[in-house]
Design an enzyme around this catalytic site. Structure first.
Site, PDB file in Angstrom:
ATOM      1  N   SER A   1     -25.447  83.187 -36.952  1.00  0.00           N
ATOM      2  CA  SER A   1     -26.534  84.149 -37.096  1.00  0.00           C
ATOM      3  C   SER A   1     -27.825  83.383 -37.323  1.00  0.00           C
ATOM      4  O   SER A   1     -27.825  82.320 -37.942  1.00  0.00           O
ATOM      5  CB  SER A   1     -26.246  85.063 -38.283  1.00  0.00           C
ATOM      6  OG  SER A   1     -27.442  85.640 -38.756  1.00  0.00           O
TER       7      SER A   1
ATOM      8  N   LYS B   1     -22.383  83.321 -41.193  1.00  0.00           N
ATOM      9  CA  LYS B   1     -21.737  84.051 -40.109  1.00  0.00           C
ATOM     10  C   LYS B   1     -21.094  83.154 -39.043  1.00  0.00           C
ATOM     11  O   LYS B   1     -21.633  82.131 -38.653  1.00  0.00           O
ATOM     12  CB  LYS B   1     -22.746  84.978 -39.415  1.00  0.00           C
ATOM     13  CG  LYS B   1     -23.250  86.119 -40.259  1.00  0.00           C
ATOM     14  CD  LYS B   1     -22.166  87.138 -40.616  1.00  0.00           C
ATOM     15  CE  LYS B   1     -21.775  88.044 -39.467  1.00  0.00           C
ATOM     16  NZ  LYS B   1     -22.779  88.980 -39.061  1.00  0.00           N
TER      17      LYS B   1
ATOM     18  N   HIS C   1      -2.956 104.306 -32.982  1.00  0.00           N
ATOM     19  CA  HIS C   1      -4.113 104.965 -33.612  1.00  0.00           C
ATOM     20  C   HIS C   1      -4.872 103.995 -34.521  1.00  0.00           C
ATOM     21  O   HIS C   1      -5.533 104.424 -35.466  1.00  0.00           O
ATOM     22  CB  HIS C   1      -3.690 106.196 -34.416  1.00  0.00           C
ATOM     23  CG  HIS C   1      -2.779 107.126 -33.672  1.00  0.00           C
ATOM     24  ND1 HIS C   1      -3.228 108.190 -32.933  1.00  0.00           N
ATOM     25  CD2 HIS C   1      -1.427 107.103 -33.514  1.00  0.00           C
ATOM     26  CE1 HIS C   1      -2.195 108.819 -32.370  1.00  0.00           C
ATOM     27  NE2 HIS C   1      -1.091 108.162 -32.700  1.00  0.00           N
TER      28      HIS C   1
ATOM     29  N   GLU D   1     -17.316  90.017 -27.648  1.00  0.00           N
ATOM     30  CA  GLU D   1     -18.165  91.216 -27.535  1.00  0.00           C
ATOM     31  C   GLU D   1     -18.814  91.313 -26.160  1.00  0.00           C
ATOM     32  O   GLU D   1     -18.896  92.392 -25.568  1.00  0.00           O
ATOM     33  CB  GLU D   1     -19.260  91.176 -28.603  1.00  0.00           C
ATOM     34  CG  GLU D   1     -18.733  91.339 -30.006  1.00  0.00           C
ATOM     35  CD  GLU D   1     -19.811  91.021 -31.035  1.00  0.00           C
ATOM     36  OE1 GLU D   1     -20.230  91.943 -31.746  1.00  0.00           O
ATOM     37  OE2 GLU D   1     -20.246  89.861 -31.107  1.00  0.00           O
TER      38      GLU D   1
END
Ligand code: ARG
Length: 404
Positions: free
Chosen positions: A254, A260, A141, A267
């Site tokens: 970024s 970043k 979970h 992804e």
């Protein structure tokens, strides 16, 4: 000039031509291979003489591209073969021709997926070996559950990928039989020798696209796994988890936020799962309800397979580099795994070993956790994995053996 201009005299409207044209140049090497085999069959039957077979063989070897004004790759090959091209289509149809070429394509795509999987898994196994005893929290979970090790978790990825490997091998075997000789759908009166591993039924031979569906399913299942792996990489490399740092060669920055380091590779692998599933369901829908044997709808089978092949190679290649360069933060992992709550199950089981019924043990430990008085058993370096019958080092060695 089309292959069928003898029947349809007039010029096709350009819009119609544009609509019908197949975007199938990627099939060229496979169609050349299948056409060479067909030329040899014609030669064996005495339809091509020695000189013609030699011209066909040379001609095929010289063909390098498909012209924009050929209807499809098959028309292009026949045109480029010139004189001998006018003989080459005896005893075959584009229906068995396209199925033959596409099957060779899918076999190759499966072999390529296998090689890319082997490279990815060996990167994972190298990391699993290094981190065999690195404690980390295991999750259910997405809540901390029980301590495991990084090696044990990475081996779960390997199991998923091992089933994917078997699915690609299955798709490859499905693609192997040859539809050559089926002609349009009913064979040919010309007595050509059958190809090796000929399909049994000529109607099925030109109508079947299960091998392409099996390939797309293998790829969709692989991408579902890559999406789960990608999701974990995204989580592990956040500051919130901090379990690992991305290697610079496989991360992005970024355009505005200078600090970043983004997990775009993970992804995009996750995102492409949606596309891979869509390509599978798309072709399933195309084939659904099609009357046997061949229908032009089947021309839609190739673009999703071409695109999937690129995505499989791309995602596995990039993830291999990412995983090979991932820097695990052993301190952070150890701190997270040392959370005493993770050892509550082991504490309950220790009571069971002393004769306490499990439900009583569960309630007793739960009460201690609620009251804040829970004293966990000492944290041993292997996170109790051996005590739970799990030997990571042996499992890594066995996996290496299977993947060697
Ligand atoms: N380009 C076609 C395809 O991909 C080749 C077969 C065409 N056959 C036909 N009978 N029109 O399916």
């Amino acid at each position: 000039m089309t292959l069928w201009s003898g029947r349809v005299g007039g010029e096709l409207a350009p819009e119609v031509w544009e609509f019908l044209r197949a975007d199938d140049a990627e099939l060229l090497p496979y169609d050349l291979q299948a056409t060479l085999l067909h030329a040899q069959r014609l030669h064996a039957a005495g339809i091509l003489d020695d000189a013609e077979l030699a011209r066909a063989t040379e001609g095929l070897a010289a063909i390098e591209e498909v012209d924009a004004d050929d209807e499809d790759v098959h028309s292009s090959i026949e045109r480029q073969l010139g004189d001998v091209g006018r003989k080459i289509h005896a005893g075959r149809s584009r229906n068995d021709q396209v199925a033959a070429a596409f099957r060779l394509y899918v076999e190759d795509a499966c072999a390529e997926a296998d090689a890319a999987l082997v490279a990815f898994v060996s990167a994972i196994l190298a990391r699993a070996e290094e981190e065999a005893d690195t404690p980390m929290p295991g999750y259910t979970h997405l809540q901390r559950a029980q301590p495991v090790t990084v090696g044990h978790h990475l081996l779960a990825w390997v199991e998923m990928l091992e089933r994917d490997r078997a699915r690609f091998a299955f798709a490859r075997a499905q693609a192997e039989p040859s539809p050559l000789g089926a002609g349009a759908l009913a064979g040919s009166t010309l007595e050509l020798p059958p190809p090796p591993n000929a399909m049994r039924n000529t109607i099925d031979a030109v109508a079947d696209r299960d091998f392409a569906l099996d390939y797309l399913y293998a790829a969709a299942a692989l991408f579902v796994h890559l999406s789960r792996i990608g999701e974990e990489l995204v989580l592990w490399t956040t500051s919130e988890f901090g379990f690992a740092r991305l290697p610079e060669e496989a991360s992005t920055g970024s355009s505005i936020m200078p600090q970043k380091l983004n997990p775009d590779v993970a992804e995009l692998a996750r995102g492409k799962a949606g596309t891979a599933i869509g390509r599978l369901t798309g072709l399933l829908a195309t084939v659904k309800s099609l009357p046997l044997a061949y229908d032009r709808d089947l021309q839609e089978d190739k673009p999703p397979v071409f695109a999937t092949r690129r995505d499989v190679a791309g995602a596995l290649g990039a993830l291999t580099i990412l995983v090979a360069g991932l820097a695990f933060d052993r301190d952070k992992l150890a701190t997270a795994a040392a959370d005493p709550a993770l050892r509550a199950t082991d504490a309950a089981e220790a009571l069971v070993a002393e004769g306490v019924p499990f439900r009583d043990a569960h309630e007793q430990v739960a009460a201690e956790v609620r009251a804040g008085t829970f004293e966990p058993p000492e944290l041993v370096t292997d996170c109790y994995l051996r005590g739970r019958g799990i030997d990571v080092a042996a499992a890594v060695a066995a996996a290496k053996e299977r993947w060697s």
